[in-house]
Scaffold this active site. Structure first.
Site, PDB file in Angstrom:
ATOM      1  N   ARG A   1      -4.776  -0.435   7.213  1.00 38.31           N
ATOM      2  CA  ARG A   1      -4.606  -1.554   8.145  1.00 38.31           C
ATOM      3  C   ARG A   1      -3.243  -1.667   8.795  1.00 38.31           C
ATOM      4  O   ARG A   1      -3.103  -2.350   9.798  1.00 38.31           O
ATOM      5  CB  ARG A   1      -4.941  -2.868   7.414  1.00 38.31           C
ATOM      6  CG  ARG A   1      -6.422  -3.002   7.124  1.00 38.31           C
ATOM      7  CD  ARG A   1      -6.688  -4.115   6.125  1.00 38.31           C
ATOM      8  NE  ARG A   1      -6.203  -3.743   4.804  1.00 38.31           N
ATOM      9  CZ  ARG A   1      -6.295  -4.511   3.731  1.00 38.31           C
ATOM     10  NH1 ARG A   1      -6.806  -5.712   3.829  1.00 38.31           N
ATOM     11  NH2 ARG A   1      -5.851  -4.087   2.567  1.00 38.31           N
TER      12      ARG A   1
ATOM     13  N   ARG B   1     -11.725   1.023  13.135  1.00 37.26           N
ATOM     14  CA  ARG B   1     -12.605   0.170  12.316  1.00 37.26           C
ATOM     15  C   ARG B   1     -13.451  -0.728  13.211  1.00 37.26           C
ATOM     16  O   ARG B   1     -14.641  -0.915  12.971  1.00 37.26           O
ATOM     17  CB  ARG B   1     -11.763  -0.657  11.348  1.00 37.26           C
ATOM     18  CG  ARG B   1     -12.604  -1.423  10.335  1.00 37.26           C
ATOM     19  CD  ARG B   1     -11.760  -2.328   9.477  1.00 37.26           C
ATOM     20  NE  ARG B   1     -11.041  -3.297  10.287  1.00 37.26           N
ATOM     21  CZ  ARG B   1     -10.123  -4.133   9.812  1.00 37.26           C
ATOM     22  NH1 ARG B   1      -9.794  -4.115   8.532  1.00 37.26           N
ATOM     23  NH2 ARG B   1      -9.521  -4.978  10.612  1.00 37.26           N
TER      24      ARG B   1
ATOM     25  N   TYR C   1     -14.652  -4.703 -11.278  1.00 32.15           N
ATOM     26  CA  TYR C   1     -15.349  -5.196 -10.081  1.00 32.15           C
ATOM     27  C   TYR C   1     -16.848  -5.378 -10.353  1.00 32.15           C
ATOM     28  O   TYR C   1     -17.473  -6.313  -9.844  1.00 32.15           O
ATOM     29  CB  TYR C   1     -15.147  -4.229  -8.914  1.00 32.15           C
ATOM     30  CG  TYR C   1     -13.717  -4.203  -8.414  1.00 32.15           C
ATOM     31  CD1 TYR C   1     -13.261  -5.181  -7.531  1.00 32.15           C
ATOM     32  CD2 TYR C   1     -12.824  -3.225  -8.830  1.00 32.15           C
ATOM     33  CE1 TYR C   1     -11.945  -5.177  -7.083  1.00 32.15           C
ATOM     34  CE2 TYR C   1     -11.511  -3.208  -8.382  1.00 32.15           C
ATOM     35  CZ  TYR C   1     -11.081  -4.189  -7.508  1.00 32.15           C
ATOM     36  OH  TYR C   1      -9.784  -4.190  -7.060  1.00 32.15           O
TER      37      TYR C   1
ATOM     38  N   ASP D   1     -13.676   4.528  -0.340  1.00 32.95           N
ATOM     39  CA  ASP D   1     -13.227   3.477  -1.251  1.00 32.95           C
ATOM     40  C   ASP D   1     -13.773   3.749  -2.642  1.00 32.95           C
ATOM     41  O   ASP D   1     -14.815   4.392  -2.782  1.00 32.95           O
ATOM     42  CB  ASP D   1     -13.689   2.093  -0.770  1.00 32.95           C
ATOM     43  CG  ASP D   1     -12.899   0.998  -1.480  1.00 32.95           C
ATOM     44  OD1 ASP D   1     -11.763   0.740  -1.084  1.00 32.95           O
ATOM     45  OD2 ASP D   1     -13.421   0.438  -2.471  1.00 32.95           O
TER      46      ASP D   1
ATOM     47  N   ARG E   1      -2.951   4.544   0.258  1.00 31.23           N
ATOM     48  CA  ARG E   1      -3.483   3.758   1.379  1.00 31.23           C
ATOM     49  C   ARG E   1      -2.828   4.137   2.710  1.00 31.23           C
ATOM     50  O   ARG E   1      -2.651   3.280   3.580  1.00 31.23           O
ATOM     51  CB  ARG E   1      -3.302   2.254   1.133  1.00 31.23           C
ATOM     52  CG  ARG E   1      -4.032   1.728  -0.084  1.00 31.23           C
ATOM     53  CD  ARG E   1      -5.505   1.584   0.217  1.00 31.23           C
ATOM     54  NE  ARG E   1      -6.241   1.062  -0.916  1.00 31.23           N
ATOM     55  CZ  ARG E   1      -6.657  -0.191  -1.022  1.00 31.23           C
ATOM     56  NH1 ARG E   1      -6.413  -1.053  -0.081  1.00 31.23           N
ATOM     57  NH2 ARG E   1      -7.353  -0.568  -2.061  1.00 31.23           N
TER      58      ARG E   1
HETATM   59  O1  1CP Z   1      -5.401   5.788   0.497  1.00 29.22           O
HETATM   60  C1  1CP Z   1      -6.088   5.945   1.527  1.00 29.22           C
HETATM   61  O2  1CP Z   1      -5.616   5.929   2.666  1.00 29.22           O
HETATM   62  C2  1CP Z   1      -7.553   6.265   1.358  1.00 29.22           C
HETATM   63  C3  1CP Z   1      -8.448   5.143   1.405  1.00 29.22           C
HETATM   64  C4  1CP Z   1      -8.593   4.154   0.255  1.00 29.22           C
HETATM   65  C5  1CP Z   1      -8.372   4.299  -1.139  1.00 29.22           C
HETATM   66  C6  1CP Z   1      -7.805   5.486  -1.884  1.00 29.22           C
HETATM   67  C7  1CP Z   1      -9.090   2.860   0.448  1.00 29.22           C
HETATM   68  C8  1CP Z   1      -9.438   2.303   1.755  1.00 29.22           C
HETATM   69  N1  1CP Z   1      -9.252   2.262  -0.775  1.00 29.22           N
HETATM   70  C9  1CP Z   1      -8.812   3.099  -1.770  1.00 29.22           C
HETATM   71  C10 1CP Z   1      -8.812   2.882  -3.217  1.00 29.22           C
HETATM   72  C11 1CP Z   1      -9.046   1.527  -3.760  1.00 29.22           C
HETATM   73  N2  1CP Z   1      -9.933   0.558  -3.314  1.00 29.22           N
HETATM   74  C12 1CP Z   1      -8.448   1.042  -4.951  1.00 29.22           C
HETATM   75  C13 1CP Z   1      -7.510   1.834  -5.826  1.00 29.22           C
HETATM   76  C14 1CP Z   1      -6.144   1.975  -5.279  1.00 29.22           C
HETATM   77  C15 1CP Z   1      -5.339   0.701  -5.173  1.00 29.22           C
HETATM   78  O3  1CP Z   1      -5.149   0.033  -6.182  1.00 29.22           O
HETATM   79  O4  1CP Z   1      -4.873   0.429  -4.057  1.00 29.22           O
HETATM   80  C16 1CP Z   1      -8.941  -0.254  -5.180  1.00 29.22           C
HETATM   81  C17 1CP Z   1      -8.584  -1.194  -6.320  1.00 29.22           C
HETATM   82  C18 1CP Z   1      -9.877  -0.554  -4.155  1.00 29.22           C
HETATM   83  C19 1CP Z   1     -10.698  -1.772  -4.013  1.00 29.22           C
HETATM   84  C20 1CP Z   1     -10.546  -2.391  -2.692  1.00 29.22           C
HETATM   85  N3  1CP Z   1     -11.134  -1.912  -1.562  1.00 29.22           N
HETATM   86  C21 1CP Z   1      -9.725  -3.471  -2.334  1.00 29.22           C
HETATM   87  C22 1CP Z   1      -8.811  -4.223  -3.263  1.00 29.22           C
HETATM   88  C23 1CP Z   1      -9.365  -5.516  -3.674  1.00 29.22           C
HETATM   89  C24 1CP Z   1      -8.555  -6.113  -4.806  1.00 29.22           C
HETATM   90  O5  1CP Z   1      -9.149  -6.389  -5.854  1.00 29.22           O
HETATM   91  O6  1CP Z   1      -7.346  -6.323  -4.657  1.00 29.22           O
HETATM   92  C25 1CP Z   1      -9.883  -3.678  -0.938  1.00 29.22           C
HETATM   93  C26 1CP Z   1      -9.272  -4.744  -0.103  1.00 29.22           C
HETATM   94  C27 1CP Z   1     -10.756  -2.656  -0.478  1.00 29.22           C
HETATM   95  C28 1CP Z   1     -11.140  -2.369   0.933  1.00 29.22           C
HETATM   96  C29 1CP Z   1     -10.370  -1.255   1.537  1.00 29.22           C
HETATM   97  N4  1CP Z   1     -10.385   0.033   1.065  1.00 29.22           N
HETATM   98  C30 1CP Z   1      -9.627   0.838   1.874  1.00 29.22           C
HETATM   99  C31 1CP Z   1      -9.112   0.012   2.937  1.00 29.22           C
HETATM  100  C32 1CP Z   1      -8.263   0.525   4.089  1.00 29.22           C
HETATM  101  C33 1CP Z   1      -9.570  -1.286   2.712  1.00 29.22           C
HETATM  102  C34 1CP Z   1      -9.306  -2.490   3.576  1.00 29.22           C
HETATM  103  C35 1CP Z   1     -10.533  -2.751   4.364  1.00 29.22           C
HETATM  104  C36 1CP Z   1     -10.275  -3.110   5.777  1.00 29.22           C
HETATM  105  O7  1CP Z   1     -10.051  -2.236   6.633  1.00 29.22           O
HETATM  106  O8  1CP Z   1     -10.348  -4.327   6.071  1.00 29.22           O
END
Ligand code: 1CP
Length: 354
Positions: free
Chosen positions: A31, A40, A154, A77, A27
């Site tokens: 954020r 964003r 999910y 994502d 990540r």
């Molecule tokens: O790593 C990076 O910088 C690349 C971008 C990236 C990656 C690899 C994002 C951006 N998401 C992911 C993978 C991801 N998404 C995973 C697997 C890795 C991990 O466990 O962290 C999972 C489970 C998700 C699902 C997801 N997408 C969640 C989690 C929800 C939960 O159940 O806890 C969330 C909040 C998102 C949205 C998201 N994806 C990425 C960002 C920066 C965000 C936040 C959105 C925003 O800007 O508000």
């Protein structure tokens, strides 16, 4: 293709010698960076950002402008794949990701298509091509997908869930339906990753964020088996390719007890969270694979001195120079001070220099 200016991350994954331990952050585009929040906003929403190749490229590069990271990761994502399978993703501040059409029974599963990645996920492939060209072979680009099990949590729950009650009930009540769901999702993920490879990524990462919530037998049957199936379906090339084989890293959060079985999938790297000792896993696997991790993401709240000490402890736990890619044990938290990230990266590079 011209050689990478900084191949340290790929060399570590291939078991070749490196001048220092490479580092990237799960990540890393996200954020905790004010410039991410601004882009964003400019895009309109998180999903608009994912679907805009120029802006997805911009946020992919933002952390690399600030920090000397050894790899870039595609900004996207894991949930874009079920979205393309017709579940209709939305993301709401405070609630998290949600699907309008969750998968609850055999009929829902049978309706699921395997999307053509260049078509329904063409915006991701366009982002990959834009990023590859902007990086201009400076550092490798990591492409990624969710594991079928993690995506299924999910898809069945309809969003995030504390205990994954519906999907875990499904594996016990209707194992055949669950297997069918995981098979279709695996085919979708394999096609998606192969399209990312064709578009130019240098390495693959599969995120199995929720595999560790399964029991021992269930993990092997419902999560690991499908990651193994995907690894065997990827067009990774081989050692004789001019650019080398594309390495694959599997990350099961909470998966430390299964590392022998994870290594047996033929992956090149295993991501570990902070609950497992890198040194112990290294002893168990004898440098057959590269270990990625595993600093506690919460340790970035500490002072710069404590962060340096924590980095040293992780490097010391791994031991003598070898197959290690430094990372956090899970994604960086949104309220981490970016200056603390700079301290961590500098400490990894300076303390590990051979
Ligand atoms: O790593 C990076 O910088 C690349 C971008 C990236 C990656 C690899 C994002 C951006 N998401 C992911 C993978 C991801 N998404 C995973 C697997 C890795 C991990 O466990 O962290 C999972 C489970 C998700 C699902 C997801 N997408 C969640 C989690 C929800 C939960 O159940 O806890 C969330 C909040 C998102 C949205 C998201 N994806 C990425 C960002 C920066 C965000 C936040 C959105 C925003 O800007 O508000």
């Amino acid at each position: 293709m011209k050689p990478l200016a900084n191949p340290t991350y790929l060399r570590a994954l291939r078991g070749q010698s490196t001048d220092y331990t490479p580092v990237w952050i799960m990540r890393q585009a996200g954020r905790y960076l004010p410039e991410y929040r601004a882009t964003r906003e400019q895009a309109g929403s998180f999903l608009d950002l994912c679907r805009n190749p120029e802006l997805a490229c911009e946020v992919t590069l933002q952390p690399l402008r600030r920090f000397p990271l050894d790899a870039a990761i595609l900004f996207s994502d894991i949930l874009t794949v079920p979205d393309a399978m017709g579940l209709e993703l939305s993301l709401n501040e405070g609630i998290g990701p949600q699907f309008a059409h969750p998968v609850r029974n055999a009929a829902d599963v049978e309706r699921l298509p395997v999307p053509d990645p260049e078509d329904e996920l063409g915006y991701v492939m366009e982002a990959v091509r834009t990023i590859v060209s902007a990086l201009d072979r400076s550092v490798p680009l990591i492409g990624f997908a969710g594991s079928p099990w993690t995506l299924a949590t999910y898809m069945v729950e309809g969003g995030s869930s504390k205990d994954h009650r519906r999907v875990k009930a499904m594996i016990y009540e209707s194992p055949q339906v669950t297997h069918r769901l995981l098979e279709i999702t695996s085919d979708a993920v394999a096609a998606y990753l192969n399209a990312q490879i064709a578009a130019g990524i240098d390495a693959v990462m599969i995120f199995d964020t929720w595999g560790g919530t399964l029991g021992d037998r269930a993990y092997r049957e419902f999560s690991l088996a499908y990651m193994a199936r995907i690894v065997s379906q990827l067009n990774l090339g081989d050692e004789n390719d001019p650019d080398g084989r594309i390495p694959v890293t599997l990350f099961t959060k909470g998966g430390g007890q299964w590392v022998e079985d994870i290594a047996a999938t033929g992956c090149d790297g295993i991501g570990l969270d902070w609950t497992t000792s890198l040194g112990d896993v290294r002893t168990r696997l004898q440098d057959r694979v590269t270990l990625q991790g595993n600093m506690d993401p919460m340790s970035l709240y500490a002072s710069p001195e404590q962060i340096r000490a924590e980095v040293k402890a992780v490097l010391d736990d791994f031991g003598s120079p070898g197959r290690h890619v430094f990372n956090l044990g899970h994604g960086i938290l949104p309220d981490i001070n970016p200056d603390h990230v700079a301290v961590m990266i500098d400490a990894v590079h300076s303390l590990s220099r051979r």
